[in-house]
Design a protein around this motif. Structure first.
Motif: not given
Lengths: 185, 558
Positions: B249-252, B429-430, B432, B500, B502
């Motif tokens: 979710r929050n990594y490329r 950054r963890d 998710v 990304f 989504r």
């Protein structure tokens, strides 16, 4: 909230919108209201108006969420069977461009509301996970619209639906900087 | 998660994985030999997540090398785990690694006029590829405390850092230097930490995976906390089970440029390619999807009918040889936690050769009878054991966790395997994980084709010129197979795309390197072989001309 015919006087305990809280729907109608929850995550429905600012709460292994709560009319319960456990689907999007920023599906248990006759609230407040955000997508200080569907089960194609527009804000204090790091994309 | 040991620098030096084709534990308790066609990856973190109804189930592999007294493990939790801590099994990871492992193969195709036959498919030769309980006043801090299998564990209220750390120190949980610098994001009202240590009498060999189930909207790896004890380019491997393909979710998300893969050596440089490709993403934070698809290959591997036999039958067997035979013929996979447990009851004589030690439990008739009769001095005493006690331990540590792990694949239809490498300075950054129902599956098997130019076969298959075609359709003339490995690609990006993913819709492309990749140097007809792909010698140029001539003739004959 989109229950315009029912707007009236529930007081927003933690809301900051300045708008009057809405009327609850008549108990005889099958309806759902999305409200806020106490910031400590305990039970308690807080009626709020669209545009409310909600503080992002730390949680979920270093992430941030806002608490919401759901209120159902008594007439809704027949839809969910004897155990009062609706299937909840949640979608949070940025109103500016429709980007999906949070999604979840889960069941929840309904309990008689302690402060509203013939109403039923979720047993606990529901954390809506928002941060870390999808990469490159800011969430904090953005207007989001949360759509909640309450269905009898996976196959229910006619769920009860309500929405709430809100603006998540980072908390002040120890967690503020960390929030800013992970809630602004 | 954080393993609290001074020896944690050895994280990635954990047991090397010799991965292979999906295999089912057979009656002898072994696994099929490793498949040489897959790259070996040593990951520092391995987690299998399953997500349903607002609950995350996490099977976490704990890799540790060091002294048992220094073993400790910390994990921040969003809520008190339901059912406390449960044991997991290494076999889940062995099987799911094998089942979803990226494989790089080259189909060898003889040219139209070839008069020799190569095997239809290979993946480099095997030789190539192998190159103290709390007091009452502490109870507000201690939310849950218990023991399971080899572990003592405690769930602590993480509202205040100092109080929690004091408790951990006082109760023998080692906290590495630097932890306090990164732990602050996990400290707040309503936060919890799980702390783990080995129970007295247990050794490092007893370490086995753990399973946690807790309320959360998304699965997350608290990698920021890991940064204090991580090595450079630490591998992080995650599987997510669910209804749909999972996404970071929050990594490329990176799609590899497969041109960098060492195809003729079974992708032996795969991990280096991953490191380089993910480092091309901003902050080095990007995952590669290695597999996304059905869980079907995992179904029944862990929990096939009849596996483990009967608890009632086993606990009544008081003869050591019979007991071990029963384990062998009922699908107990010797190794790891099982072997460690058995060693407590049936110690392996020190005087045995190392190969015999490895085989000891697989061949009880040989080692507990024939060899023993011949070498009575090697055995200290009779093997007397409490069958009920041992069987109880087996059911607690092996059987129940294995069957529960197998059940994962009956509940969810899809699994997604993602991989990245991160250095400590990139662990900011963890990650998710979420799902996107509209994304396509990703195969773990990648097949390229090498078509020989048949009139130049005198030097053997590996030295025969040919046209090499990548799965994406790019075609290259190669003077020989080694030319692929030796080619200088220093200016060619390792990522085909950085994007990304989504939670709905198609990928959003951030970087598209398609135009920067090495373009085909052999055209569709095979007539565009470029001297730049050869070593530039006159002889090589002649081969190009000769080879193209053969292809042209062959095509005209069709």
């Amino acid at each position: 909230m989109r229950h315009a015919p029912y707007f009236a006087v529930l007081l927003a305990l933690a809301a900051c919108s300045g708008e009057p809280p809405p009327d609850p729907p008549p108990p005889g109608d099958s309806a759902l209201i999305v409200g806020a929850g106490p910031e400590d995550g305990t039970a308690g429905f807080i009626a709020v108006e669209d545009g409310v600012e909600l503080t992002l709460q730390p949680g979920a292994q270093g992430g941030f969420h806002v608490y919401v709560n759901l209120r159902f009319t008594e007439a809704s319960l027949s839809k969910f069977g004897d155990d009062n456990k609706p299937l909840i689907r949640r979608f949070a999007r940025r109103t500016s461009n429709g980007t999906l920023v949070s999604r979840s599906t889960h069941t929840t248990t309904l309990m008689p509301s302690p402060d509203a006759d013939a109403m039923f609230d979720t047993e606990h407040s529901i954390p809506v996970f928002l941060c870390p955000t999808p990469v490159g997508v800011a969430v904090a200080d953005e207007t989001l619209i949360l759509e909640v569907e309450a269905a009898a089960d996976e196959d229910d194609t006619d769920p009860i639906v309500d929405t709430l527009e809100f603006i998540p804000r980072c908390p002040t204090g120890d967690q503020e900087q960390f929030c800013r790091n992970i809630c602004f994309g | 998660m954080l393993r609290t040991s001074t020896t944690l620098a050895a994280l990635t030096a954990a047991t090397a994985l010799t991965v292979g084709a999906p295999s089912r534990a057979d009656a002898c308790g072994c696994f099929a030999p490793p498949d040489p066609s897959v790259p070996v990856v040593q990951a520092g973190e391995r987690i299998v997540f399953a997500h349903e109804d607002g609950m995350v189930t996490a099977h976490i592999q704990i890799q540790y090398q060091g002294d048992a007294s220094e073993f400790g493990w910390l994990l921040p939790l969003p809520s008190v785990p339901e059912d406390g801590l449960k044991l997991g099994v290494e076999e889940l990871f062995t099987q799911i690694i094998n089942t979803t492992q990226p494989k790089y193969r080259v189909n060898l195709v003889a040219g139209d006029s070839c008069d020799f036959n190569f095997p239809g498919r290979f993946a480099g030769s095997a030789s190539d590829a192998q190159n103290a309980p709390p007091s009452e006043e502490e109870s507000g801090l201690v939310v849950l405390q218990d023991s399971i299998g080899p572990y003592d564990y405690v769930v602590l209220d993480a509202s205040t850092k100092d109080e929690m750390f004091d408790w951990l120190v006082e109760n023998g949980y080692f906290i590495p230097t630097g932890t306090e610098d990164v732990v602050q994001p996990y400290i707040y009202d309503g936060a919890y930490f799980l702390a783990l240590k080995l129970r007295k009498g247990n050794d490092v060999g007893d370490v086995q995976p753990v399973v946690l189930r807790y309320k959360a909207d998304y699965a997350m790896i608290p990698i920021v906390l890991t940064s204090v004890a991580a090595n450079p380019d630490m591998g992080i491997q995650v599987w997510v089970l669910g209804e749909h393909r999972a996404i970071p979710r929050n990594y490329r998300h990176t799609v590899l440029n497969e041109e960098h893969i060492d195809w003729f050596n079974a992708g032996a440089n795969y991990n280096d390619v991953i490191i380089a490709a993910t480092n091309e993403a901003k902050d080095g934070q990007s995952f590669v999807t290695e597999y996304a698809g059905t869980v079907e290959p995992m179904r029944g591997l862990l929990d096939y009918d009849g596996r483990f036999g009967s608890y009632e039958d086993l606990k009544r067997i008081d003869d050591a040889i019979e007991y071990l035979r029963y384990l062998r013929y009922n699908g107990f996979a010797f190794g790891g936690a099982l072997t460690t447990l058995l060693q407590q009851y049936f110690p392996v004589p020190d005087t045995l050769e190392s190969f015999a030690k490895e085989d000891f439990y697989n061949f009880p008739d040989a080692y507990l009878q024939q060899y023993r009769d011949a070498n009575p001095e090697a055995y200290a005493a009779e093997y007397r054991f409490d069958a009920v006690e041992l069987t109880d331990k087996l059911w607690e540590r092996i059987v129940t966790p294995t069957l529960e792990a197998g059940e994962l694949f009956n509940k969810w239809p899809k699994m997604t395997r993602m991989y990245t490498t991160l250095s400590p300075d990139e662990m900011t950054r963890d990650p998710v994980f979420s799902f996107n129902p509209s994304l396509p599956d990703v195969a773990n098997e990648h097949v390229a084709t090498y078509t020989y130019l048949c009139d130049a076969t005198q030097d053997g298959p590996q030295n025969t010129p040919g046209i090499f075609e990548l799965p994406d359709g790019r075609r290259f003339y190669l003077e020989n197979q080694a030319a692929w490995t030796e080619k200088n690609r220093s200016s060619v990006p390792y990522s085909r795309r950085i994007e990304f993913l989504r939670e709905e819709g198609p990928p959003q492309i951030e970087v598209d390197n398609s135009t920067d990749l090495t373009q085909s140097t052999a055209g569709d007809s095979g007539c565009a072989c470029s001297a730049s792909e050869t070593r530039g010698s006159a002889a090589a140029s002649m081969l190009v001309v000769l080879g193209l001539g053969v292809i042209a003739v062959a095509r005209r004959r069709r």
